[in-house]
Motif scaffolding. Sequence first.
Motif, mmCIF file in Angstrom:
data_model
loop_
_atom_site.group_PDB
_atom_site.id
_atom_site.type_symbol
_atom_site.label_atom_id
_atom_site.label_comp_id
_atom_site.label_asym_id
_atom_site.label_seq_id
_atom_site.Cartn_x
_atom_site.Cartn_y
_atom_site.Cartn_z
ATOM 1 N N ASP A 131 45.002 36.780 25.267
ATOM 2 C CA ASP A 131 45.223 37.950 24.746
ATOM 3 C C ASP A 131 45.540 38.068 23.304
ATOM 4 O OD1 ASP A 131 47.555 36.994 24.789
ATOM 5 O OD2 ASP A 131 48.715 38.494 25.707
ATOM 6 N N SER A 132 45.473 36.930 22.337
ATOM 7 C CA SER A 132 45.302 37.025 21.225
ATOM 8 C C SER A 132 44.529 36.103 20.148
ATOM 9 C CB SER A 132 46.915 36.776 20.789
ATOM 10 O OG SER A 132 47.130 35.499 21.374
ATOM 11 N N LEU A 133 44.231 36.420 19.233
ATOM 12 C CA LEU A 133 43.415 35.531 18.168
ATOM 13 C C LEU A 133 44.007 35.965 16.622
ATOM 14 C CD1 LEU A 133 41.432 37.855 16.321
ATOM 15 C CD2 LEU A 133 40.194 38.043 18.731
ATOM 16 N N PHE A 134 43.474 35.175 15.866
ATOM 17 C CA PHE A 134 43.950 35.245 14.472
ATOM 18 C C PHE A 134 42.622 35.260 13.615
ATOM 19 C CE2 PHE A 134 44.950 33.296 10.358
ATOM 20 C CZ PHE A 134 46.075 33.923 10.055
ATOM 21 N N ALA A 135 42.387 36.414 13.119
ATOM 22 C CA ALA A 135 41.234 36.569 12.198
ATOM 23 C C ALA A 135 41.877 36.550 10.709
ATOM 24 C CB ALA A 135 40.601 38.049 12.450
ATOM 25 N N GLY A 143 38.529 35.202 -9.585
ATOM 26 C CA GLY A 143 38.761 33.830 -9.830
ATOM 27 C C GLY A 143 39.951 33.034 -9.398
ATOM 28 N N LYS A 144 40.745 33.654 -8.362
ATOM 29 C CA LYS A 144 41.722 33.098 -7.677
ATOM 30 C C LYS A 144 41.761 33.176 -5.959
ATOM 31 C CE LYS A 144 44.966 34.398 -11.129
ATOM 32 N NZ LYS A 144 46.355 35.495 -11.263
ATOM 33 N N MET A 145 42.163 32.207 -5.505
ATOM 34 C CA MET A 145 42.120 31.925 -3.842
ATOM 35 C C MET A 145 42.855 33.295 -3.384
ATOM 36 S SD MET A 145 40.368 30.641 -1.889
ATOM 37 C CE MET A 145 40.454 30.328 -0.430
ATOM 38 N N ALA A 146 42.180 34.083 -2.370
ATOM 39 C CA ALA A 146 42.864 35.093 -1.846
ATOM 40 C C ALA A 146 42.459 35.225 -0.244
ATOM 41 C CB ALA A 146 42.466 36.517 -2.220
ATOM 42 N N ARG A 147 43.387 35.530 0.352
ATOM 43 C CA ARG A 147 43.309 35.700 1.946
ATOM 44 C C ARG A 147 43.754 36.986 2.308
ATOM 45 N NH1 ARG A 147 42.852 30.410 1.650
ATOM 46 N NH2 ARG A 147 43.105 29.016 3.479
ATOM 47 N N GLN A 148 43.585 37.204 3.842
ATOM 48 C CA GLN A 148 43.899 38.379 4.287
ATOM 49 C C GLN A 148 43.975 37.958 5.803
ATOM 50 O OE1 GLN A 148 41.525 41.915 3.405
ATOM 51 N NE2 GLN A 148 42.532 42.267 1.458
ATOM 52 N N ALA A 149 45.347 38.028 6.514
ATOM 53 C CA ALA A 149 45.433 37.508 7.686
ATOM 54 C C ALA A 149 45.397 38.966 8.643
ATOM 55 C CB ALA A 149 46.507 36.839 8.019
ATOM 56 N N PHE A 150 44.862 38.736 9.805
ATOM 57 C CA PHE A 150 44.747 39.921 10.802
ATOM 58 C C PHE A 150 45.238 39.065 12.078
ATOM 59 C CE2 PHE A 150 41.784 40.891 7.736
ATOM 60 C CZ PHE A 150 42.016 42.065 7.064
ATOM 61 N N PRO A 151 46.602 38.989 12.558
ATOM 62 C CA PRO A 151 46.803 38.550 13.914
ATOM 63 C C PRO A 151 46.610 39.869 14.961
ATOM 64 C CG PRO A 151 48.815 38.949 12.559
ATOM 65 C CD PRO A 151 47.591 39.103 11.712
ATOM 66 N N MET A 152 45.766 39.508 16.019
ATOM 67 C CA MET A 152 45.497 40.678 16.729
ATOM 68 C C MET A 152 45.720 40.466 18.154
ATOM 69 S SD MET A 152 41.606 41.400 15.102
ATOM 70 C CE MET A 152 41.911 43.191 15.113
ATOM 71 N N LYS A 153 45.994 41.330 18.832
ATOM 72 C CA LYS A 153 46.454 41.383 20.143
ATOM 73 C C LYS A 153 45.196 42.056 20.918
ATOM 74 C CE LYS A 153 50.490 39.657 20.643
ATOM 75 N NZ LYS A 153 50.630 38.446 21.228
ATOM 76 N N LYS A 154 45.264 41.651 22.110
ATOM 77 C CA LYS A 154 43.740 42.481 23.044
ATOM 78 C C LYS A 154 44.671 43.573 23.693
ATOM 79 C CE LYS A 154 39.742 41.032 25.797
ATOM 80 N NZ LYS A 154 39.052 39.966 26.360
#
Length: 156
Positions: A131-135, A143-154
């Motif tokens: 029931d959970s995933l991490f996108a 020019g810089k490393m960037a991240r966007q995290a999306f912890p998701m629940k079903k």
Amino acid sequence: METKLIPAVIGLLIIGSWTQPSEIKKLEWLLGTWETQTTKGSLYETWTQKSSTELQGESYYLKNKDTIHFESVRLVEKDRKLYYIVSVKGQHDEQPVDFISTPGSNPTSLVFENRQNDFPQTITYKKIRKDSLFAEISGLMNGKMARQAFPMKKIK
């Protein structure tokens, strides 16, 4: 005796390759509706089975009872590789952008790359539990490393 054994082994290998589940079949855990909270509101991602070689995804925000369509995704299997084909509203003249699965991808950890894309260059999905995933989207931005995290629940 060896001459009979070789054709038998070859026959078994051919039959075995026919019965291997498709890459899309291994991703049935992704089907359904997933939710996460962001600063823009609740983000939903809904995945459905389009065919035996394709899943279809829709992402949208829900803010103050308004639904804002964000992106459409086709997850397509071709030649034992997965293609993440995404169309994002207001980007790339509404044209789809292809990301290809990396060799490190497996049924519970999907990694797609397109080094030519502005941002992101990498899209990752990891199954945590049923029931959970991490996108995550990541890559170079200005020019810089960037991240966007999306912890998701079903939710469905």
